[in-house]
Design a protein around this motif. Structure first.
Motif, mmCIF file in Angstrom:
data_model
loop_
_atom_site.group_PDB
_atom_site.id
_atom_site.type_symbol
_atom_site.label_atom_id
_atom_site.label_comp_id
_atom_site.label_asym_id
_atom_site.label_seq_id
_atom_site.Cartn_x
_atom_site.Cartn_y
_atom_site.Cartn_z
ATOM 1 N N MET A 1 30.765 27.105 35.240
ATOM 2 C CA MET A 1 30.882 25.681 35.497
ATOM 3 C C MET A 1 32.294 25.381 36.003
ATOM 4 S SD MET A 1 28.522 23.317 35.251
ATOM 5 C CE MET A 1 27.036 24.021 34.648
ATOM 6 N N LYS A 2 32.381 24.527 36.978
ATOM 7 C CA LYS A 2 33.661 24.091 37.520
ATOM 8 C C LYS A 2 33.910 22.661 37.071
ATOM 9 C CE LYS A 2 33.206 26.914 41.672
ATOM 10 N NZ LYS A 2 33.169 26.891 43.138
ATOM 11 N N LYS A 3 35.169 22.229 37.188
ATOM 12 C CA LYS A 3 35.518 20.846 36.880
ATOM 13 C C LYS A 3 35.803 20.104 38.181
ATOM 14 C CE LYS A 3 37.567 21.638 32.386
ATOM 15 N NZ LYS A 3 38.795 21.638 31.605
ATOM 16 N N PHE A 4 35.363 18.851 38.210
ATOM 17 C CA PHE A 4 35.604 17.982 39.357
ATOM 18 C C PHE A 4 36.111 16.648 38.848
ATOM 19 C CE2 PHE A 4 32.525 21.065 40.659
ATOM 20 C CZ PHE A 4 32.894 21.380 41.964
ATOM 21 N N VAL A 5 37.074 16.083 39.575
ATOM 22 C CA VAL A 5 37.559 14.750 39.237
ATOM 23 C C VAL A 5 36.970 13.766 40.248
ATOM 24 C CG1 VAL A 5 39.742 14.952 40.520
ATOM 25 C CG2 VAL A 5 39.567 13.343 38.648
ATOM 26 N N LEU A 6 36.392 12.702 39.712
ATOM 27 C CA LEU A 6 35.860 11.625 40.531
ATOM 28 C C LEU A 6 36.866 10.491 40.452
ATOM 29 C CD1 LEU A 6 33.415 13.399 39.618
ATOM 30 C CD2 LEU A 6 32.052 11.318 39.697
ATOM 31 N N LEU A 7 37.478 10.150 41.571
ATOM 32 C CA LEU A 7 38.444 9.050 41.622
ATOM 33 C C LEU A 7 37.711 7.793 42.074
ATOM 34 C CD1 LEU A 7 41.516 10.805 43.286
ATOM 35 C CD2 LEU A 7 41.163 10.265 40.858
ATOM 36 N N HIS A 8 37.760 6.777 41.233
ATOM 37 C CA HIS A 8 37.067 5.520 41.517
ATOM 38 C C HIS A 8 38.022 4.571 42.247
ATOM 39 C CE1 HIS A 8 34.082 6.851 38.548
ATOM 40 N NE2 HIS A 8 35.123 7.234 37.844
ATOM 41 N N TYR A 9 37.592 4.051 43.387
ATOM 42 C CA TYR A 9 38.414 3.153 44.204
ATOM 43 C C TYR A 9 37.807 1.756 44.228
ATOM 44 C CZ TYR A 9 41.243 6.885 46.172
ATOM 45 O OH TYR A 9 42.130 7.917 46.332
ATOM 46 N N GLY A 10 38.683 0.772 44.209
ATOM 47 C CA GLY A 10 38.282 -0.613 44.384
ATOM 48 C C GLY A 10 38.234 -1.381 43.083
ATOM 49 N N PHE A 11 38.688 -2.622 43.147
ATOM 50 C CA PHE A 11 38.678 -3.495 41.978
ATOM 51 C C PHE A 11 38.132 -4.856 42.355
ATOM 52 C CE2 PHE A 11 40.475 -6.841 39.361
ATOM 53 C CZ PHE A 11 40.111 -6.404 38.094
ATOM 54 N N GLU A 12 37.296 -5.363 41.504
ATOM 55 C CA GLU A 12 36.900 -6.764 41.558
ATOM 56 C C GLU A 12 36.686 -7.202 40.118
ATOM 57 O OE1 GLU A 12 32.162 -6.855 42.431
ATOM 58 O OE2 GLU A 12 33.416 -6.301 44.114
ATOM 59 N N LYS A 13 36.777 -8.486 39.886
ATOM 60 C CA LYS A 13 36.662 -9.005 38.529
ATOM 61 C C LYS A 13 35.315 -8.585 37.931
ATOM 62 C CE LYS A 13 37.049 -13.148 35.773
ATOM 63 N NZ LYS A 13 37.252 -14.582 35.746
ATOM 64 N N PRO A 14 35.348 -7.927 36.761
ATOM 65 C CA PRO A 14 34.099 -7.460 36.159
ATOM 66 C C PRO A 14 33.172 -8.614 35.784
ATOM 67 C CG PRO A 14 36.000 -6.427 35.116
ATOM 68 C CD PRO A 14 36.516 -7.511 36.005
ATOM 69 N N THR A 15 31.909 -8.433 36.088
ATOM 70 C CA THR A 15 30.872 -9.367 35.682
ATOM 71 C C THR A 15 29.995 -8.644 34.661
ATOM 72 O OG1 THR A 15 29.311 -8.608 37.358
ATOM 73 C CG2 THR A 15 30.817 -10.408 38.001
ATOM 74 N N PRO A 16 29.179 -9.361 33.916
ATOM 75 C CA PRO A 16 28.269 -8.679 32.994
ATOM 76 C C PRO A 16 27.361 -7.666 33.698
ATOM 77 C CG PRO A 16 28.360 -11.018 32.473
ATOM 78 C CD PRO A 16 29.122 -10.824 33.755
ATOM 79 N N GLU A 17 26.942 -7.979 34.929
ATOM 80 C CA GLU A 17 26.078 -7.063 35.681
ATOM 81 C C GLU A 17 26.818 -5.770 36.031
ATOM 82 O OE1 GLU A 17 24.711 -11.118 35.870
ATOM 83 O OE2 GLU A 17 26.586 -10.339 36.653
ATOM 84 N N ILE A 18 28.075 -5.909 36.489
ATOM 85 C CA ILE A 18 28.880 -4.725 36.815
ATOM 86 C C ILE A 18 29.111 -3.888 35.565
ATOM 87 C CG2 ILE A 18 31.184 -3.937 37.505
ATOM 88 C CD1 ILE A 18 31.244 -6.281 39.508
ATOM 89 N N MET A 19 29.467 -4.531 34.469
ATOM 90 C CA MET A 19 29.737 -3.798 33.227
ATOM 91 C C MET A 19 28.478 -3.085 32.726
ATOM 92 S SD MET A 19 32.884 -4.085 33.007
ATOM 93 C CE MET A 19 33.127 -3.232 31.456
ATOM 94 N N SER A 20 27.322 -3.709 32.861
ATOM 95 C CA SER A 20 26.065 -3.091 32.453
ATOM 96 C C SER A 20 25.764 -1.857 33.305
ATOM 97 C CB SER A 20 24.927 -4.101 32.568
ATOM 98 O OG SER A 20 23.699 -3.490 32.281
ATOM 99 N N ALA A 21 25.965 -1.983 34.618
ATOM 100 C CA ALA A 21 25.724 -0.857 35.524
ATOM 101 C C ALA A 21 26.656 0.306 35.210
ATOM 102 C CB ALA A 21 25.885 -1.305 36.979
#
Length: 95
Positions: free
Chosen positions: A1-21
């Motif tokens: 097994m190898k390790k991979f880093v996923l870098l998350h880009y972008g910000f917007e104000k969290p909504t309940p829908e975003i937080m649930s997803a």
């Protein structure tokens, strides 16, 4: 097994829908997750000087390190992520 880093880009104000997803995605990838975290405001230091990096659409906002057999498998995990702008995936090479 190898390790991979996923870098998350972008910000917007969290909504309940975003937080649930995000919660659903984190739960789905939990068996493969090694570590994860988020970022706030930052600074970039270069030969040209220092500049502040506020959160916005181009910001690196977090990371998830996962175990996967290869880059294709890591990408499949990332495909289900409710990313804001994009995700970049890099293989982690140990020294």
């Amino acid at each position: 097994m190898k390790k991979f880093v996923l870098l998350h880009y972008g910000f917007e104000k969290p909504t309940p829908e975003i937080m649930s997803a995000w919660s659903k995605w984190f739960e789905a990838t939990k068996p493969h997750t090694v570590d994860m975290g988020g970022f706030g405001n930052g600074r970039e230091i270069s030969k040209g000087g220092t500049k502040d990096l506020p959160l916005g659409p181009d910001s690196i906002t977090g990371f998830t390190i996962v175990n996967a057999a290869n880059l294709d498998d890591a990408e499949k995990m990332a495909q289900g992520n409710p990313f804001i702008s994009s995700i970049r995936i890099y293989e982690v090479r140990s020294g």
